[in-house]
Scaffold this motif. Structure first.
Motif, PDB file in Angstrom:
ATOM      1  N   LYS A 166       0.885  11.495   3.544  1.00 28.55           N
ATOM      2  CA  LYS A 166       0.698  12.118   4.851  1.00 28.55           C
ATOM      3  C   LYS A 166       1.081  13.582   4.814  1.00 28.55           C
ATOM      4  O   LYS A 166       2.188  13.939   4.421  1.00 28.55           O
ATOM      5  CB  LYS A 166       1.529  11.376   5.911  1.00 28.55           C
TER       6      LYS A 166
ATOM      7  N   LEU B   2       0.694  -3.691   9.276  1.00 22.25           N
ATOM      8  CA  LEU B   2       1.433  -3.059   8.196  1.00 22.25           C
ATOM      9  C   LEU B   2       2.838  -2.708   8.683  1.00 22.25           C
ATOM     10  O   LEU B   2       3.017  -2.232   9.803  1.00 22.25           O
ATOM     11  CB  LEU B   2       0.724  -1.789   7.730  1.00 22.25           C
TER      12      LEU B   2
ATOM     13  N   PHE C  91       4.425   7.211   2.140  1.00 23.81           N
ATOM     14  CA  PHE C  91       4.885   5.995   2.810  1.00 23.81           C
ATOM     15  C   PHE C  91       4.487   4.771   2.012  1.00 23.81           C
ATOM     16  O   PHE C  91       3.339   4.648   1.567  1.00 23.81           O
ATOM     17  CB  PHE C  91       4.266   5.879   4.209  1.00 23.81           C
TER      18      PHE C  91
ATOM     19  N   PHE D 171       5.921  -0.296   7.667  1.00 24.82           N
ATOM     20  CA  PHE D 171       6.104   0.925   6.889  1.00 24.82           C
ATOM     21  C   PHE D 171       7.559   1.190   6.542  1.00 24.82           C
ATOM     22  O   PHE D 171       8.484   0.810   7.281  1.00 24.82           O
ATOM     23  CB  PHE D 171       5.594   2.133   7.704  1.00 24.82           C
ATOM     24  N   GLY D 172       7.742   1.859   5.401  1.00 24.86           N
ATOM     25  CA  GLY D 172       9.034   2.439   5.083  1.00 24.86           C
ATOM     26  C   GLY D 172       9.211   3.763   5.808  1.00 24.86           C
ATOM     27  O   GLY D 172       8.308   4.228   6.505  1.00 24.86           O
ATOM     28  N   GLN D 173      10.375   4.368   5.602  1.00 20.46           N
ATOM     29  CA  GLN D 173      10.699   5.604   6.322  1.00 20.46           C
ATOM     30  C   GLN D 173       9.979   6.824   5.770  1.00 20.46           C
ATOM     31  O   GLN D 173       9.911   7.859   6.417  1.00 20.46           O
ATOM     32  CB  GLN D 173      12.205   5.881   6.261  1.00 20.46           C
TER      33      GLN D 173
ATOM     34  N   PHE E  70      -4.799   6.655   2.844  1.00 18.14           N
ATOM     35  CA  PHE E  70      -4.607   5.590   1.868  1.00 18.14           C
ATOM     36  C   PHE E  70      -4.707   6.144   0.449  1.00 18.14           C
ATOM     37  O   PHE E  70      -5.621   6.914   0.123  1.00 18.14           O
ATOM     38  CB  PHE E  70      -5.650   4.487   2.070  1.00 18.14           C
TER      39      PHE E  70
ATOM     40  N   TYR F 123       0.659   5.274   1.167  1.00 23.00           N
ATOM     41  CA  TYR F 123      -0.066   6.272   1.945  1.00 23.00           C
ATOM     42  C   TYR F 123       0.593   7.624   1.736  1.00 23.00           C
ATOM     43  O   TYR F 123       1.811   7.726   1.544  1.00 23.00           O
ATOM     44  CB  TYR F 123      -0.037   5.932   3.439  1.00 23.00           C
TER      45      TYR F 123
ATOM     46  N   GLU G 189      -1.435  15.342  10.291  1.00 18.56           N
ATOM     47  CA  GLU G 189      -2.565  14.495   9.909  1.00 18.56           C
ATOM     48  C   GLU G 189      -2.127  13.036   9.920  1.00 18.56           C
ATOM     49  O   GLU G 189      -0.935  12.730   9.933  1.00 18.56           O
ATOM     50  CB  GLU G 189      -3.081  14.863   8.523  1.00 18.56           C
ATOM     51  N   GLY G 190      -3.093  12.141   9.897  1.00 14.56           N
ATOM     52  CA  GLY G 190      -2.767  10.737   9.796  1.00 14.56           C
ATOM     53  C   GLY G 190      -2.493  10.333   8.363  1.00 14.56           C
ATOM     54  O   GLY G 190      -2.829  11.065   7.427  1.00 14.56           O
ATOM     55  N   PRO G 191      -1.872   9.173   8.155  1.00 14.10           N
ATOM     56  CA  PRO G 191      -1.651   8.681   6.787  1.00 14.10           C
ATOM     57  C   PRO G 191      -2.988   8.475   6.070  1.00 14.10           C
ATOM     58  O   PRO G 191      -3.937   7.944   6.656  1.00 14.10           O
ATOM     59  CB  PRO G 191      -0.927   7.354   7.003  1.00 14.10           C
TER      60      PRO G 191
ATOM     61  N   LEU H  79       0.840  -1.195   0.000  1.00 13.89           N
ATOM     62  CA  LEU H  79       0.000   0.000   0.000  1.00 13.89           C
ATOM     63  C   LEU H  79       0.875   1.245   0.000  1.00 13.89           C
ATOM     64  O   LEU H  79       1.985   1.243   0.547  1.00 13.89           O
ATOM     65  CB  LEU H  79      -0.897   0.016   1.254  1.00 13.89           C
TER      66      LEU H  79
END
Lengths: 116, 114
Positions: A38, A104, A89, A106-108, A46, A36, A42-44, A34
């Motif tokens: 951001k 999930l 992300f 996540f990448g950096q 989709f 995302y 705020e939140g990630p 996935l």
């Protein structure tokens, strides 16, 4: 935990051009990926996803490509718009029954800046 | 469009105090998650919750952490005795069902432990 890596901390693109964001993973148990977006405070949100049984998924200006043999995926945004400026992300989900099922990883993140 | 909400947006607490972070997931979703992001670091998984029980938790989620779904709408994360290193953004997420993989995130709660 380096199972998902985004090696470019930032990317700068001119409005109207293509943005390509890259992501590499090491865990072959991941079955779904996935992206995302951001904004600060705020939140990630989709954006788009792809199953490991596919190599491409498209949604409007966003296309995700998956190269399973290289364990690499990329997000293409075309044409890029100033409103696309955000942190992107990459995230990966484990295969059902695997130890990372559901969660999930996540990448950096990559900071995309689209200049007018 | 339905969305995940979180309260408070910012919580300041002293070390050793208990905090409860609250989330209202999307109403017809069945799977619930907490993640956190320490400043400058990755978003990290903490815990997943389904059918009124924890389905998976990370090494971070030790005995100081607990989750609860006290009613049909709220989903809470409790930290019993906060430490300085608990300072982070805490994100709640929810997912519709078994065959849907997308998780939808709330805006986060910024926890500052002093």
């Amino acid at each position: 935990d380096q199972q998902v890596k985004q090696n470019s901390p930032s990317l700068s693109v001119q409005e109207g051009r293509i943005s390509i964001l890259n992501c590499d993973y090491t865990n072959s148990m991941f079955d779904y990926f996935l992206w995302y977006k951001k904004y600060p405070a705020e939140g990630p949100t989709f954006l788009i996803s792809i199953s490991s049984i596919k190599d491409k998924n498209e949604d409007g200006r966003f296309t995700v490509f998956l190269n399973k043999s290289a364990k690499h995926l990329s997000l293409h945004i075309v044409p890029s718009q100033p409103g696309d400026s955000a942190v992107y992300f990459c995230a990966a989900r484990g295969r059902a029954g695997g130890t990372s099922y559901g969660k999930l990883t996540f990448g950096q993140g990559t900071i995309l800046t689209v200049h007018p | 469009e339905p969305e995940v909400t979180q309260t408070p947006s910012h919580q300041v607490t002293q070390m050793g105090q208990e905090v409860i972070l609250r989330c209202v997931p999307i109403s017809n979703h069945l799977y619930f998650y907490w993640y956190r992001q320490i400043l400058g670091q990755k978003v990290e998984f903490l815990v997943s919750f389904y059918n009124n029980e924890i389905s998976e938790k990370s090494e971070i989620f030790d005995d100081q952490f607990s989750v609860e779904r006290p009613d049909g709408s709220n989903f809470t994360l409790k930290i019993r005795s906060t430490k300085l290193e608990d300072s982070a953004m805490y994100f709640c997420a929810s997912r519709r069902g078994f065959s849907s993989y997308e998780q939808y995130f709330g805006p986060g709660t910024r926890l500052t432990v002093t």
